[in-house]
Design a protein around this motif. Structure first.
Motif, mmCIF file in Angstrom:
data_model
loop_
_atom_site.group_PDB
_atom_site.id
_atom_site.type_symbol
_atom_site.label_atom_id
_atom_site.label_comp_id
_atom_site.label_asym_id
_atom_site.label_seq_id
_atom_site.Cartn_x
_atom_site.Cartn_y
_atom_site.Cartn_z
ATOM 1 N N VAL A 229 0.834 -1.200 0.000
ATOM 2 C CA VAL A 229 0.000 0.000 0.000
ATOM 3 C C VAL A 229 0.870 1.253 0.000
ATOM 4 N N ALA A 230 0.605 2.130 -0.974
ATOM 5 C CA ALA A 230 1.359 3.376 -1.067
ATOM 6 C C ALA A 230 0.634 4.544 -0.423
ATOM 7 N N ARG A 231 -0.707 4.568 -0.510
ATOM 8 C CA ARG A 231 -1.512 5.669 0.000
ATOM 9 C C ARG A 231 -2.838 5.118 0.511
ATOM 10 N N TYR A 232 -3.463 5.863 1.422
ATOM 11 C CA TYR A 232 -4.766 5.467 1.934
ATOM 12 C C TYR A 232 -5.665 6.691 1.992
ATOM 13 N N ALA A 233 -6.950 6.493 1.679
ATOM 14 C CA ALA A 233 -7.938 7.567 1.815
ATOM 15 C C ALA A 233 -9.234 6.979 2.355
ATOM 16 N N GLU A 234 -9.910 7.749 3.182
ATOM 17 C CA GLU A 234 -11.157 7.301 3.803
ATOM 18 C C GLU A 234 -12.119 8.478 3.891
ATOM 19 N N ILE A 235 -13.387 8.204 3.652
ATOM 20 C CA ILE A 235 -14.423 9.209 3.862
ATOM 21 C C ILE A 235 -15.424 8.656 4.863
ATOM 22 N N HIS A 236 -15.972 9.550 5.689
ATOM 23 C CA HIS A 236 -16.820 9.126 6.800
ATOM 24 C C HIS A 236 -17.815 10.241 7.092
ATOM 25 N N ILE A 237 -18.936 9.884 7.684
ATOM 26 C CA ILE A 237 -19.811 10.924 8.218
ATOM 27 C C ILE A 237 -19.115 11.571 9.411
ATOM 28 N N GLU A 238 -19.410 12.853 9.644
ATOM 29 C CA GLU A 238 -18.692 13.561 10.707
ATOM 30 C C GLU A 238 -18.982 12.986 12.089
ATOM 31 N N GLN A 239 -20.222 12.561 12.347
ATOM 32 C CA GLN A 239 -20.662 12.123 13.670
ATOM 33 C C GLN A 239 -20.667 13.265 14.687
ATOM 34 N N THR B 154 -1.968 9.521 4.253
ATOM 35 C CA THR B 154 -3.410 9.282 4.383
ATOM 36 C C THR B 154 -4.196 10.575 4.209
ATOM 37 N N VAL B 155 -5.337 10.447 3.536
ATOM 38 C CA VAL B 155 -6.278 11.555 3.400
ATOM 39 C C VAL B 155 -7.588 11.119 4.056
ATOM 40 N N MET B 156 -8.103 11.943 4.978
ATOM 41 C CA MET B 156 -9.353 11.646 5.674
ATOM 42 C C MET B 156 -10.347 12.759 5.410
ATOM 43 N N LEU B 157 -11.570 12.374 5.017
ATOM 44 C CA LEU B 157 -12.601 13.319 4.617
ATOM 45 C C LEU B 157 -13.873 13.096 5.417
ATOM 46 N N PHE B 158 -14.649 14.164 5.615
ATOM 47 C CA PHE B 158 -15.927 14.084 6.305
ATOM 48 C C PHE B 158 -17.036 14.673 5.434
#
Length: 424
Positions: A184-194, A371-375
């Motif tokens: 794995v070179a990169r990771y990204a995830e999207i999630h509800i803010e909660q 890593t990129v994390m999005l809401f």
């Protein structure tokens, strides 16, 4: 509404039927029949859309799309398991958004619309929630080397069922072709803010830049079992009374600091012998403290320790705290935050940088992979509740944002950013 957007909403509605509850939510705790049914549905979805499905020994479910022979993966994902009587969006939205984003970017690459330097993969992390099996974020912890596989597999639920036994009931066996961290070179995830910061600010998407610090403890209160009627009040060593004092102290602790600086809770209580005519001899429960300031967290624990000493004396019980889980105030890579921000700007989405209060699998991945994390917004900030809701427009906007982020990662926009990995 485009056919692509309609397809996502239809898929999300179908997926939400697994473990559906009368209150409009889902109940599919890790390794239960409802969770396995959802995983099988997702595996079938992956196959229909050209992904190769695989499963690692920790129960993490992958779908891979090879675009560049021998190249590493840009990994996108979240989790499909839920809390008891929970909402439809927590985790599951991010898994399906990842799958749709990966399929779109792969189609663009194969059509010659972009030149990839990485392959694509999606993941459904096993047991992110930690409700049936503790700790939470289990699958991603094993994947990143933070939790030994043998310890994870030997973990039992309250009925004595191990993780290994729960996984054995699933739709497929572990596969040697499943990606490992080195792939794995990169990771990204999207999630509800909660939470409700995005909604209150009229902001369409959030770019996560840091985590709140958190400390979780197993609290054991030991007293003496005796009769609820005949035992004199002055002779009682009621573990449930001692536990009540701890619960009250934890709640009062938050008021000792400025609003928004400390969140506290006590949950998951086990009482022995739990009889209506017997004073409890023992209570075991979970204590959770979180703060955007690590000094506040340390001061809170010092103060709580003094209050617990007073609770012991008042209830004539023994109270012990065992640290079970901790993470600090750790930043996501600034380059990844910048990439998320640039993606939102290109799409014309109102955005802001935001901290995550909740733990996510990305909080494990960010320590070892850029890593990129999005809401996306949560209506009224409701989560871990059947009423949890994210509007269709917000959900679709998040898929578009994750697709743009994946597009940039696959073509190598974060080249040269390599964090230290365990063992280096």
């Amino acid at each position: 509404m485009s056919t692509t957007n309609t397809g996502f909403l239809e898929d999300f509605a179908a997926m939400s039927g697994f473990g559906a509850t009368p209150g409009g939510g889902v109940d599919r705790q890790a390794g239960t029949p409802a969770d396995h049914a959802t995983r099988k549905w997702f595996g079938d979805w992956l196959a229909r859309h050209g992904f190769a499905e695989s499963l690692d020994e920790a129960g993490n479910q992958f779908g891979t799309l090879d675009l560049v022979p021998g190249a590493p993966y840009v990994l996108l994902g979240s989790h499909l398991d839920s809390q008891p009587l929970a909402g439809r969006f927590d985790g599951a939205y991010g898994v399906l958004a990842a799958a749709h984003a990966a399929a779109r970017v792969a189609a663009e690459a194969r059509a010659g619309e972009l030149e990839p330097v990485c392959n694509l993969a999606v993941v459904n992390w096993f047991n992110e929630e930690g409700s049936r099996f503790t700790p939470s974020m289990m699958g991603s912890s094993v994947f990143t080397g933070k939790l030994p596989l043998r310890d994870a597999l030997a973990t039992t639920d309250p009925a004595g069922v191990t993780v290994a036994q729960a996984l054995a009931a699933g739709h497929r066996r572990p596969d040697a072709s499943a990606p490992v961290l080195a792939d794995v070179a990169r990771y990204a995830e999207i999630h509800i803010e909660q939470g409700r910061s995005l909604e209150e600010g009229g902001t369409q998407v959030g770019i996560v830049d840091r985590t709140w610090a958190a400390s979780k403890y197993r609290v054991t209160v030991d007293g003496a079992q005796s009769h609820t009627g005949s035992t004199r009040m002055e002779d009682r060593r009621d573990a449930l009374y001692g536990a009540a004092l701890v619960i009250s102290a934890a709640r009062d602790l938050a008021a000792e600091f400025e609003p928004g600086l400390l969140h506290t809770s006590v949950s998951e209580m086990h009482v022995l012998p739990n009889s209506p005519v017997t004073i409890a001899r023992q209570v075991v429960m979970n204590l959770d403290l979180r703060s955007p300031d690590e000094d506040v967290l340390a001061r809170a624990m010092d103060l709580l320790g003094k209050w617990i000493g007073a609770a012991e004396e008042r209830s004539r019980t023994d109270i012990a705290l065992e640290l079970t889980h901790r993470w600090g105030l750790v930043a996501y890579q600034p380059e990844g935050v910048a990439l998320g921000r640039a993606s939102a700007e290109r799409l014309g989405f109102r955005h802001t940088e935001i901290m995550t209060v909740a733990g996510h699998d990305s909080t494990n991945l960010k320590d070892v992979v850029p890593t990129v994390m999005l809401f996306v917004p949560s209506v009224d900030g409701i989560s871990h509740n059947e009423a949890e809701y994210t509007r269709d427009d917000d959900a679709l906007r998040g898929v578009e944002l994750l697709t743009e982020v994946a597009r940039r990662l696959v073509r190598g926009d974060l080249a040269g950013l390599e964090p230290e990995r365990p063992g280096r």
